[in-house]
Motif scaffolding. Structure first.
Motif, PDB file in Angstrom:
ATOM      1  N   GLU A 161      54.895  36.505  14.337  1.00  0.00           N
ATOM      2  CA  GLU A 161      55.022  37.952  14.120  1.00  0.00           C
ATOM      3  C   GLU A 161      56.390  38.453  14.574  1.00  0.00           C
ATOM      4  OE1 GLU A 161      52.112  40.060  12.777  1.00  0.00           O
ATOM      5  OE2 GLU A 161      52.156  37.973  12.115  1.00  0.00           O
TER       6      GLU A 161
ATOM      7  N   ASN B 149      59.198  37.626  12.239  1.00  0.00           N
ATOM      8  CA  ASN B 149      59.183  38.430  11.019  1.00  0.00           C
ATOM      9  C   ASN B 149      59.236  39.930  11.299  1.00  0.00           C
ATOM     10  OD1 ASN B 149      58.695  36.474   8.621  1.00  0.00           O
ATOM     11  ND2 ASN B 149      57.229  35.768  10.177  1.00  0.00           N
ATOM     12  N   SER B 150      59.524  40.263  12.572  1.00  0.00           N
ATOM     13  CA  SER B 150      59.694  41.672  12.998  1.00  0.00           C
ATOM     14  C   SER B 150      58.517  42.555  12.599  1.00  0.00           C
ATOM     15  CB  SER B 150      60.995  42.247  12.418  1.00  0.00           C
ATOM     16  OG  SER B 150      62.106  41.537  12.891  1.00  0.00           O
ATOM     17  N   ARG B 151      57.319  42.036  12.746  1.00  0.00           N
ATOM     18  CA  ARG B 151      56.132  42.831  12.424  1.00  0.00           C
ATOM     19  C   ARG B 151      55.665  43.583  13.672  1.00  0.00           C
ATOM     20  NH1 ARG B 151      53.906  37.798   9.951  1.00  0.00           N
ATOM     21  NH2 ARG B 151      54.624  37.742   7.790  1.00  0.00           N
ATOM     22  N   PRO B 152      55.095  44.754  13.495  1.00  0.00           N
ATOM     23  CA  PRO B 152      54.629  45.538  14.659  1.00  0.00           C
ATOM     24  C   PRO B 152      53.423  44.880  15.329  1.00  0.00           C
ATOM     25  CG  PRO B 152      53.962  46.603  12.616  1.00  0.00           C
ATOM     26  CD  PRO B 152      54.863  45.468  12.225  1.00  0.00           C
TER      27      PRO B 152
ATOM     28  N   CYS C 242      60.825  43.990  18.071  1.00  0.00           N
ATOM     29  CA  CYS C 242      59.503  44.299  17.502  1.00  0.00           C
ATOM     30  C   CYS C 242      59.056  45.694  17.925  1.00  0.00           C
ATOM     31  CB  CYS C 242      58.459  43.302  17.993  1.00  0.00           C
ATOM     32  SG  CYS C 242      58.292  41.870  16.962  1.00  0.00           S
TER      33      CYS C 242
ATOM     34  N   THR D 213      56.091  48.120  18.983  1.00  0.00           N
ATOM     35  CA  THR D 213      54.760  47.942  19.558  1.00  0.00           C
ATOM     36  C   THR D 213      54.029  49.281  19.596  1.00  0.00           C
ATOM     37  OG1 THR D 213      55.482  48.278  21.846  1.00  0.00           O
ATOM     38  CG2 THR D 213      55.500  46.009  21.005  1.00  0.00           C
TER      39      THR D 213
ATOM     40  N   HIS E 175      45.424  48.807  13.994  1.00  0.00           N
ATOM     41  CA  HIS E 175      45.589  48.056  12.744  1.00  0.00           C
ATOM     42  C   HIS E 175      46.140  48.965  11.639  1.00  0.00           C
ATOM     43  CE1 HIS E 175      43.918  46.445   8.854  1.00  0.00           C
ATOM     44  NE2 HIS E 175      44.613  45.419   9.294  1.00  0.00           N
TER      45      HIS E 175
ATOM     46  N   GLY F 101      49.794  49.415  11.249  1.00  0.00           N
ATOM     47  CA  GLY F 101      50.568  48.310  10.686  1.00  0.00           C
ATOM     48  C   GLY F 101      50.473  47.009  11.449  1.00  0.00           C
ATOM     49  N   SER F 102      49.678  46.975  12.525  1.00  0.00           N
ATOM     50  CA  SER F 102      49.567  45.756  13.324  1.00  0.00           C
ATOM     51  C   SER F 102      48.570  44.782  12.686  1.00  0.00           C
ATOM     52  CB  SER F 102      49.092  46.078  14.746  1.00  0.00           C
ATOM     53  OG  SER F 102      49.963  46.986  15.377  1.00  0.00           O
ATOM     54  N   GLU F 103      49.022  43.576  12.445  1.00  0.00           N
ATOM     55  CA  GLU F 103      48.115  42.521  11.988  1.00  0.00           C
ATOM     56  C   GLU F 103      47.760  41.582  13.135  1.00  0.00           C
ATOM     57  OE1 GLU F 103      49.627  40.566   8.545  1.00  0.00           O
ATOM     58  OE2 GLU F 103      49.809  42.421   7.392  1.00  0.00           O
TER      59      GLU F 103
END
Length: 602
Positions: free
Chosen positions: A89, A92-95, A122, A124, A147, A150-152
């Protein structure tokens, strides 16, 4: 191991035994060796050998090094799995969603992992539950809200190990959950992608005493190493993990876990980091708390911790984590001010509830042939849920019994908080009560636990916990017993001695601060202080030219109060810890009082 002998056959004011360490031939050789090699005062050394610090290991005890004590992170079950998932995560700079607890351990853990991830680029989203509207631990609504942002991937810290239904409910959405916790797990674990908990039966042993902040730090070591291995920091500055040790120290002290081995090193190093005042939130809270000396475990446990907890107890539960993450000093001061105001209100509410609870307990005792039950279970309508844990802790100290206080809210739900004494693993008792359907939910660790219960089952719970305590203690609650390292005259209470005690710290559960007995001394210059005159300060003298300052905090409903009603020309033996007080850049030694015995000398 050194032995002890009873200091005085008289009962103390607290009805406790005072025991003094015996100086046998081996202990004397140990004392002489430490004096010759380190110039360590003879009044301290007996305690070190009593706590089984051996000569060969003294250097490691004196200056514990994290590199010698930190475990290989991947020894923890699921840690490697969780790290690899989170590293993906981050790459890939995902939240990332972070779900914490509303106490200090939860706030420090959430602040630490969120700050680290944000330094990696990232975003958060942190959620700290409202104690009154949501209760303890993850809930489906809050998890789904994270979720939807945008958090997976959601990480729970200092909670989640007993959250079966909320975590199961998340199986309907595209989300992975990593649980970082330290509370006692049930045999069956909740459904999550990874569960990192040193108390898991299938994980590496030896680190069960870590709090959530300690486990989170080890998790970050593994994550940092994985990101480095992936080349993530090739064109990016790598976060300095040591910057978070002040947060680890704060969480470790305030969660009252044993300060031995790795925990002791965490706190020792963390206090050094805190001294630099680089965390804007801790700096602001220290200033607003008027801490005018080098930070120590007492400052963390009795000044900083209660203020951070005040947000979760009676105000905004997210204030603590926001403070600890804040980098702007003006904003940090603003949050610290709010927490300080809430803490003042918390003190007032605590004193008010404490009086009510004592009234109930004394009634129970009088109806029980003046015998204190093996465990005390008190309930009432709308006791303030944010402070029942504090009051349970104080009642545990006063009556030397496990204490559970239950607040029954307007919806007819009982929310309980318990505190235990040594030898009674309350967390395990609560889990067993849950499995027996005596309570609706619950969890905790040896010394503290929380639970919910139907009011019509409170009598069953009271009977059950008393039977458990009777079995564990063979129907006999141990008398409170203090261990004193030395009997010491006031003339020997010097700054040099206090400095050595400070250097040998940090002190805490498992390695409690050495206590000293000051014999045959009189009280002079007695005064009360505090907003409600709840504290006392005075001097004691033993006939020498030197006097020693003594302090005792929180005397409300304390049996020591009766001593101070009539102390003129009476000799006492005093027991307590020696500490350094700094005022206007001047240092002086003082005794923090634990107990008193009336002296035979007049």
């Amino acid at each position: 191991m050194s032995k002890t002998i009873l200091y005085n056959s008289k009962s103390s004011v607290n009805n406790a035994d005072w025991n003094v360490i015996v100086l046998d031939d081996f202990t004397r050789r140990f004392v002489d060796y430490l004096f010759q090699k380190y110039n360590l005062p003879n009044f301290i050394s007996p305690y070190l050998i009593f706590k089984e610090i051996n000569l060969d290991d003294f250097d490691n005890y004196f200056t514990p090094k994290l590199k010698n004590l930190l475990p290989e992170p991947f020894l923890f079950k699921d840690l490697e799995k969780g790290v690899k998932r989170l590293a993906n995560e981050v790459s890939n700079s995902r939240p990332i969603g972070v779900f914490g607890d509303y106490d200090v351990d939860g706030a420090t853990s959430a602040a630490m992992i969120s700050s680290y991830l944000e330094q990696c680029g990232c975003k958060t989203f942190i959620h700290i539950p409202d104690r009154f509207l949501e209760g303890y631990g993850p809930n489906e609504k809050a998890l789904k809200a994270l979720h939807e942002k945008g958090s997976e991937l959601i990480i729970t810290v200092d909670c989640g190990i007993s959250s079966f239904e909320p975590l199961q409910a998340m199986s309907s959405v595209n989300i992975d959950l990593i649980v970082i916790d330290h509370h006692i797990p049930d045999i069956t674990l909740p459904p999550a992608y990874a569960i990192i908990n040193p108390k898991r039966v299938d994980t590496h042993k030896g680190y069960e005493d870590l709090c959530a902040a300690g486990v989170t730090f080890i998790f970050l070591i593994g994550l940092n190493r994985e990101l480095r291995k992936k080349g993530f920091f090739k064109n990016k500055k790598e976060p300095d993990l040591f910057q978070f040790l002040d947060l680890v120290a704060l969480g470790t002290v305030c969660d009252v876990v044993p300060l031995i081995k790795l925990n002791r090193a965490f706190v020792k190093q963390g206090l050094s980091i805190m001294k630099k005042r680089e965390n804007a939130g801790i700096k602001a809270l220290s200033d607003i708390s008027s801490l005018n000396s080098v930070p120590n475990t007492q400052a963390l446990g009795f000044s900083l911790g209660p203020r951070i907890n005040a947000g979760g107890r009676i105000g905004n539960s997210e204030l603590g984590v926001h403070l600890l993450k804040e980098t702007d000093e003006n904003k940090a001061l603003n949050i610290a001010g709010k927490l300080d105001d809430l803490n003042k209100k918390r003190r007032f509410l605590t004193a008010e509830l404490e009086s009510k609870i004592i009234g109930q307990i004394e009634k129970i005792i009088s109806e029980n042939d003046n015998e204190v039950p093996s465990a005390l279970v008190i309930h009432g309508d709308d006791f303030h849920e944010g402070i029942i844990g504090i009051v349970a802790g104080r009642m545990k100290e006063t009556y030397n019994r496990p204490v559970c206080i239950i607040s029954i809210n307007k919806n007819g739900v009982g929310k309980g908080s318990g505190r235990s004494i040594y030898g009674i693993p309350l967390g395990e008792i609560i889990l067993e009560a849950l499995n027996l359907n005596i309570i609706n939910s619950g969890g905790g660790h040896d010394m503290a636990a929380g639970f919910t219960i139907n009011p019509n089952k409170i009598d069953n719970f009271r009977k059950y916990i008393n039977e458990k305590v009777n079995t564990l203690m063979n129907s006999k609650i141990p008398k409170v017993s203090y261990i004193a390292t030395s009997v010491i005259p006031i003339s020997a209470c010097t700054l040099e001695l206090a400095n050595w005690l400070e250097r040998l710290g940090p002190w805490g559960p498992g390695m409690e601060e050495p206590k000293f007995i000051i014999p045959n001394a009189k009280i002079t210059s007695f005064r009360r202080f505090g907003s409600n005159n709840e504290h006392a300060s005075f001097y004691i003298s033993d006939g020498s030219s030197k006097k020693l300052k003594v302090k005792k905090f929180n005397l409300v409903n304390n049996v020591l109060n009766k001593v101070f009603d009539n102390f003129e020309n009476v000799n006492f033996n005093f027991l307590g810890t020696l500490t350094i007080d700094t005022w206007n850049n001047t240092k002086s030694i003082e005794l923090m009082l634990d107990d008193i015995i009336y002296s035979d000398v007049t």
